[in-house]
Design a protein around this motif. Structure first.
Motif, PDB file in Angstrom:
ATOM      1  N   PHE A  36       0.792  -1.162  -0.182  1.00  0.00           N
ATOM      2  CA  PHE A  36       0.013   0.100  -0.066  1.00  0.00           C
ATOM      3  C   PHE A  36       0.810   1.288   0.007  1.00  0.00           C
ATOM      4  CE2 PHE A  36      -1.896   3.499   2.833  1.00  0.00           C
ATOM      5  CZ  PHE A  36      -2.873   3.627   1.922  1.00  0.00           C
ATOM      6  N   LEU A  37       1.651   1.324   0.969  1.00  0.00           N
ATOM      7  CA  LEU A  37       2.745   2.269   0.967  1.00  0.00           C
ATOM      8  C   LEU A  37       3.642   2.623  -0.458  1.00  0.00           C
ATOM      9  CD1 LEU A  37       4.056   2.344   4.730  1.00  0.00           C
ATOM     10  CD2 LEU A  37       2.450   3.908   3.778  1.00  0.00           C
ATOM     11  N   HIS A  53       7.134  -1.251  10.725  1.00  0.00           N
ATOM     12  CA  HIS A  53       7.386  -1.604  11.841  1.00  0.00           C
ATOM     13  C   HIS A  53       6.607  -2.953  12.488  1.00  0.00           C
ATOM     14  CE1 HIS A  53      10.496   1.169  11.972  1.00  0.00           C
ATOM     15  NE2 HIS A  53       9.730   2.403  12.113  1.00  0.00           N
ATOM     16  N   PRO A  54       7.045  -4.042  12.723  1.00  0.00           N
ATOM     17  CA  PRO A  54       5.796  -4.866  13.460  1.00  0.00           C
ATOM     18  C   PRO A  54       5.341  -4.459  14.541  1.00  0.00           C
ATOM     19  CG  PRO A  54       8.075  -5.288  13.824  1.00  0.00           C
ATOM     20  CD  PRO A  54       8.390  -4.352  13.152  1.00  0.00           C
ATOM     21  N   LEU A  75       0.540  11.580   1.977  1.00  0.00           N
ATOM     22  CA  LEU A  75       1.741  10.860   2.181  1.00  0.00           C
ATOM     23  C   LEU A  75       2.834  11.837   2.240  1.00  0.00           C
ATOM     24  CD1 LEU A  75       2.457   7.997   3.431  1.00  0.00           C
ATOM     25  CD2 LEU A  75       3.012   7.384   0.714  1.00  0.00           C
ATOM     26  N   ALA A  76       3.808  11.734   3.229  1.00  0.00           N
ATOM     27  CA  ALA A  76       4.981  12.646   2.734  1.00  0.00           C
ATOM     28  C   ALA A  76       6.430  11.562   3.692  1.00  0.00           C
ATOM     29  CB  ALA A  76       4.841  13.942   4.021  1.00  0.00           C
ATOM     30  N   PRO A  77       7.504  12.048   3.541  1.00  0.00           N
ATOM     31  CA  PRO A  77       8.614  11.147   3.918  1.00  0.00           C
ATOM     32  C   PRO A  77       8.535  11.551   5.254  1.00  0.00           C
ATOM     33  CG  PRO A  77       9.443  12.558   2.044  1.00  0.00           C
ATOM     34  CD  PRO A  77       7.904  12.948   2.291  1.00  0.00           C
ATOM     35  N   GLY A  78       9.243  10.303   6.251  1.00  0.00           N
ATOM     36  CA  GLY A  78       9.273  10.237   7.600  1.00  0.00           C
ATOM     37  C   GLY A  78       8.374   9.325   8.112  1.00  0.00           C
ATOM     38  N   ARG A  79       8.089   9.438   9.315  1.00  0.00           N
ATOM     39  CA  ARG A  79       7.476   8.402  10.090  1.00  0.00           C
ATOM     40  C   ARG A  79       5.746   8.485   9.630  1.00  0.00           C
ATOM     41  NH1 ARG A  79       9.063   5.044  13.994  1.00  0.00           N
ATOM     42  NH2 ARG A  79       7.301   4.247  15.476  1.00  0.00           N
ATOM     43  N   TYR A  94      -3.632   0.216  14.118  1.00  0.00           N
ATOM     44  CA  TYR A  94      -2.808   0.924  13.360  1.00  0.00           C
ATOM     45  C   TYR A  94      -1.105   0.313  13.276  1.00  0.00           C
ATOM     46  CZ  TYR A  94      -6.485   4.381  13.461  1.00  0.00           C
ATOM     47  OH  TYR A  94      -7.774   4.990  13.471  1.00  0.00           O
ATOM     48  N   LEU A  95      -0.496   0.687  12.242  1.00  0.00           N
ATOM     49  CA  LEU A  95       0.846   0.470  12.189  1.00  0.00           C
ATOM     50  C   LEU A  95       1.641   1.388  12.049  1.00  0.00           C
ATOM     51  CD1 LEU A  95       1.136  -3.091  10.382  1.00  0.00           C
ATOM     52  CD2 LEU A  95       1.613  -2.785  12.529  1.00  0.00           C
ATOM     53  N   GLN A  96       2.982   1.515  12.285  1.00  0.00           N
ATOM     54  CA  GLN A  96       3.772   2.589  12.074  1.00  0.00           C
ATOM     55  C   GLN A  96       4.959   2.081  11.044  1.00  0.00           C
ATOM     56  OE1 GLN A  96       3.599   5.671  13.458  1.00  0.00           O
ATOM     57  NE2 GLN A  96       1.731   4.814  14.394  1.00  0.00           N
ATOM     58  N   ALA A  97       5.437   3.217  10.342  1.00  0.00           N
ATOM     59  CA  ALA A  97       6.203   2.732   9.312  1.00  0.00           C
ATOM     60  C   ALA A  97       7.339   4.102   9.176  1.00  0.00           C
ATOM     61  CB  ALA A  97       5.787   2.326   7.893  1.00  0.00           C
ATOM     62  N   GLN A  98       8.327   3.957   8.277  1.00  0.00           N
ATOM     63  CA  GLN A  98       9.399   4.742   8.142  1.00  0.00           C
ATOM     64  C   GLN A  98       9.464   4.883   6.517  1.00  0.00           C
ATOM     65  OE1 GLN A  98      10.764   6.955  10.349  1.00  0.00           O
ATOM     66  NE2 GLN A  98      11.814   7.886   9.068  1.00  0.00           N
ATOM     67  N   LEU A  99       9.263   6.044   6.232  1.00  0.00           N
ATOM     68  CA  LEU A  99       9.339   6.325   4.656  1.00  0.00           C
ATOM     69  C   LEU A  99      10.369   7.223   4.374  1.00  0.00           C
ATOM     70  CD1 LEU A  99       7.540   5.440   2.274  1.00  0.00           C
ATOM     71  CD2 LEU A  99       6.362   7.672   2.370  1.00  0.00           C
TER      72      LEU A  99
END
Length: 227
Positions: A36-37, A53-54, A75-79, A94-99
């Motif tokens: 998706f991201l 991030h798991p 969507l923007a770069p970063g967390r 919800y999940l967290q990701a780093q882009l």
């Protein structure tokens, strides 16, 4: 060479390489969020690194996972926080990701001074992590060409939208014509500009009766007021 954005999937691959006891049944969900991201980030730059991030604890089973960006945010770069609707009840988790996004952006090719009108030779493209750029940094050289710099800019520094302005069409203390238009009529008055301004900017004008109004610059020496 492909013109499609390149996706660096090493972070996900490293996560998937962890012992299955660490992952449990979360791998398919993380892969769904990762895909998706990737789809959402294609317009951000030509090289994207995504690390999902798991979850901190055991994630309950999620049938028919539908990822989304909370609050309809762009969507923007970063967390990044990613919402996931699960099953018919649309339970949300919800999940967290780093882009991390890499791409080209314009910087000053030399030391630039206030008042300079920017041309192609004044700028060059530099490549880097777009998430580290200031919020108002420009991404295209063409967006700055012909505009005037309002403050000094050192060589190699990125351009910000706030430090650029259109070339003034009205100078301070210049005699100007102010026009007001309505349905079937047009009225003009002369005045003195109290500020300088480029096309589309609003400046103060002192009219002959000493009245001070604000008007929009529409052409050299000409301004308009809304009715």
């Amino acid at each position: 060479m492909s013109l499609l954005p390149r996706l660096l999937i090493l972070p996900l691959a490293l996560l998937l390489a962890l012992p299955t006891a660490t992952w449990g049944d979360d791998a398919p969900l993380l892969e769904t969020v990762h895909a998706f991201l990737y789809e959402q980030s294609q317009a951000l730059g030509d090289e994207v690194m995504i690390e999902v991030h798991p979850p901190a604890g055991q994630f309950p089973a999620c049938e028919s996972a539908e990822p989304f960006l909370p609050g309809q945010r762009e969507l923007a770069p970063g967390r990044v926080s990613v919402g996931i609707r699960c099953g018919e009840g649309h339970q949300v988790r919800y999940l967290q990701a780093q882009l991390t996004v890499f791409g080209d952006y314009p910087v000053a090719a030399r030391q630039l001074s206030p008042g300079e009108r920017l041309g192609a030779d004044d700028l060059r493209l530099e490549r880097g992590d777009l998430g580290r750029l200031p919020r108002q940094a420009l991404r295209e050289i063409d967006a700055a060409l012909g505009l005037q710099l309002t403050r000094p800019l050192g060589e190699g520094r990125p351009l910000l939208a706030s430090m650029l302005r259109a070339e003034p069409l009205v100078e301070r203390r210049q005699r100007v014509v102010v026009e007001a238009r309505g349905q079937g009529f047009r009225v003009t008055r002369e005045g003195e500009a109290l500020d300088e301004g480029g096309r589309g900017e609003r400046v103060r004008v002192r009219l002959s009766g000493r009245e001070i109004i604000e008007a929009e610059v529409i052409a050299p020496g000409r301004l308009a007021v809304p009715l």
